[in-house]
Design a protein around this motif. Structure first.
Motif, PDB file in Angstrom:
ATOM      1  N   LEU A   1      -4.027  -0.538  -2.401  1.00  0.00           N
ATOM      2  CA  LEU A   1      -3.766  -0.596  -0.789  1.00  0.00           C
ATOM      3  C   LEU A   1      -4.218   0.603  -0.237  1.00  0.00           C
ATOM      4  CD1 LEU A   1      -0.326  -2.277  -1.064  1.00  0.00           C
ATOM      5  CD2 LEU A   1      -2.499  -3.416  -0.026  1.00  0.00           C
TER       6      LEU A   1
ATOM      7  N   TYR B   1      -7.691  -1.725   7.418  1.00  0.00           N
ATOM      8  CA  TYR B   1      -6.911  -2.977   7.760  1.00  0.00           C
ATOM      9  C   TYR B   1      -5.435  -2.820   7.863  1.00  0.00           C
ATOM     10  CZ  TYR B   1      -5.508  -7.738   7.344  1.00  0.00           C
ATOM     11  OH  TYR B   1      -4.580  -9.279   7.374  1.00  0.00           O
ATOM     12  N   THR B   2      -4.771  -2.344   7.008  1.00  0.00           N
ATOM     13  CA  THR B   2      -3.206  -2.317   7.030  1.00  0.00           C
ATOM     14  C   THR B   2      -2.663  -1.629   8.120  1.00  0.00           C
ATOM     15  OG1 THR B   2      -3.310  -0.084   5.850  1.00  0.00           O
ATOM     16  CG2 THR B   2      -3.280  -2.004   4.316  1.00  0.00           C
TER      17      THR B   2
ATOM     18  N   HIS C   1       0.419 -10.940   6.931  1.00  0.00           N
ATOM     19  CA  HIS C   1      -1.065 -10.773   7.552  1.00  0.00           C
ATOM     20  C   HIS C   1      -2.064 -11.271   6.564  1.00  0.00           C
ATOM     21  CE1 HIS C   1       0.827  -8.513  10.681  1.00  0.00           C
ATOM     22  NE2 HIS C   1       1.643  -7.599   9.983  1.00  0.00           N
TER      23      HIS C   1
ATOM     24  N   ALA D   1       4.751  -3.333   2.230  1.00  0.00           N
ATOM     25  CA  ALA D   1       3.639  -4.293   1.353  1.00  0.00           C
ATOM     26  C   ALA D   1       3.961  -5.645   1.504  1.00  0.00           C
ATOM     27  CB  ALA D   1       3.587  -3.431   0.091  1.00  0.00           C
TER      28      ALA D   1
ATOM     29  N   LEU E   1       1.880   2.532   5.218  1.00  0.00           N
ATOM     30  CA  LEU E   1       2.157   2.694   3.770  1.00  0.00           C
ATOM     31  C   LEU E   1       2.264   3.925   3.241  1.00  0.00           C
ATOM     32  CD1 LEU E   1       0.103  -0.287   2.342  1.00  0.00           C
ATOM     33  CD2 LEU E   1       2.687  -0.315   2.842  1.00  0.00           C
TER      34      LEU E   1
ATOM     35  N   LEU F   1       3.197  -6.991   4.662  1.00  0.00           N
ATOM     36  CA  LEU F   1       1.780  -7.167   4.894  1.00  0.00           C
ATOM     37  C   LEU F   1       1.272  -8.402   4.309  1.00  0.00           C
ATOM     38  CD1 LEU F   1      -0.945  -5.741   5.723  1.00  0.00           C
ATOM     39  CD2 LEU F   1      -0.769  -4.665   3.344  1.00  0.00           C
TER      40      LEU F   1
ATOM     41  N   VAL G   1       0.876  -1.840   9.721  1.00  0.00           N
ATOM     42  CA  VAL G   1       1.847  -1.389   8.581  1.00  0.00           C
ATOM     43  C   VAL G   1       1.489  -0.073   8.188  1.00  0.00           C
ATOM     44  CG1 VAL G   1       2.250  -2.236   6.037  1.00  0.00           C
ATOM     45  CG2 VAL G   1       1.760  -3.788   7.843  1.00  0.00           C
TER      46      VAL G   1
ATOM     47  N   CYS H   1      -7.672  -7.861  -1.568  1.00  0.00           N
ATOM     48  CA  CYS H   1      -8.152  -6.592  -1.202  1.00  0.00           C
ATOM     49  C   CYS H   1      -9.369  -6.107  -1.420  1.00  0.00           C
ATOM     50  CB  CYS H   1      -7.256  -5.501  -1.949  1.00  0.00           C
ATOM     51  SG  CYS H   1      -5.616  -5.403  -1.332  1.00  0.00           S
TER      52      CYS H   1
END
Length: 201
Positions: free
Chosen positions: A47, A57-58, A84, A77, A65, A80, A63, A116
């Motif tokens: 991630l 993207y996160t 998403h 997480a 992290l 997410l 989101v 991912c």
């Protein structure tokens, strides 16, 4: 799930992680026991470290992290994954941080790693397409049909050739562009030519 099934899932996970160039060996014993630290090491890599496309993207999903405790990281997480990334999440954050639940953790981890990797490949493809399209831009679209521009005043005509710039001087993504003389500069040359013409008449 039997021990053999768990070992098969771990082997499957290792094969996918190999494509991601996972930098360390997988803690197979920890994964077999459902050790949360063994799972968190892999999640942290895929991630946050594996791909800038995944990390972007996160963030784009709102989101965060980075800089969180293990509990905060897991809660963010899981949100997410569920909201998403469309992944099935059957573990609570509390269960995730407990010892055990090896089967569920392995299944989720495998789905996350695959998702991912797909996000990364999609990001790379989009980036390459953007660059490719920029390099395909034809200089002809930037220029008039003739490599010469003209200006006239009465019987006086001024012509100026367009000068090709080296690729290093180009300001767009074309291999090279042509330097267009500004209208003001061209008119200046025209006025000088008119003066010289008047003086010689």
């Amino acid at each position: 799930m039997s021990t053999g099934d768990i070992q098969g899932k771990i082997a499957q996970l290792q094969r996918v992680l190999k494509h991601l160039k996972y930098p360390t060996s997988v803690d197979t014993i920890g994964l077999t026991l459902g050790d949360p630290l063994a799972v968190l090491h892999i999640l942290n890599f895929v991630l946050l470290k594996y791909s800038r496309h995944v990390a972007a993207y996160t963030l784009s999903m709102g989101v965060q992290l980075q800089g969180k405790t293990d509990e905060g990281f897991v809660k963010a997480a899981l949100r997410l994954f569920r909201e998403h990334m469309g992944l099935k999440v059957v573990l609570t954050s509390g269960q995730f941080l407990e010892q055990g639940f090896a089967e569920r953790k392995l299944l989720l981890l495998y789905d996350v790693v695959k998702a991912c990797r797909e996000l990364h490949l999609a990001g790379v493809k989009q980036e390459r397409t953007k660059v490719h399209n920029a390099f395909r831009q034809s200089p002809a679209k930037l220029l008039p049909a003739s490599p010469i521009i003209k200006a006239t005043h009465g019987s006086v005509e001024v012509q100026r050739h367009l000068h090709k710039l080296p690729a290093t001087a180009a300001t767009d993504d074309s291999q090279a562009i042509y330097e267009l003389l500004s209208e003001g500069m061209l008119q200046k040359h025209l006025r000088l030519a008119v003066r010289r013409h008047v003086c010689t008449v």
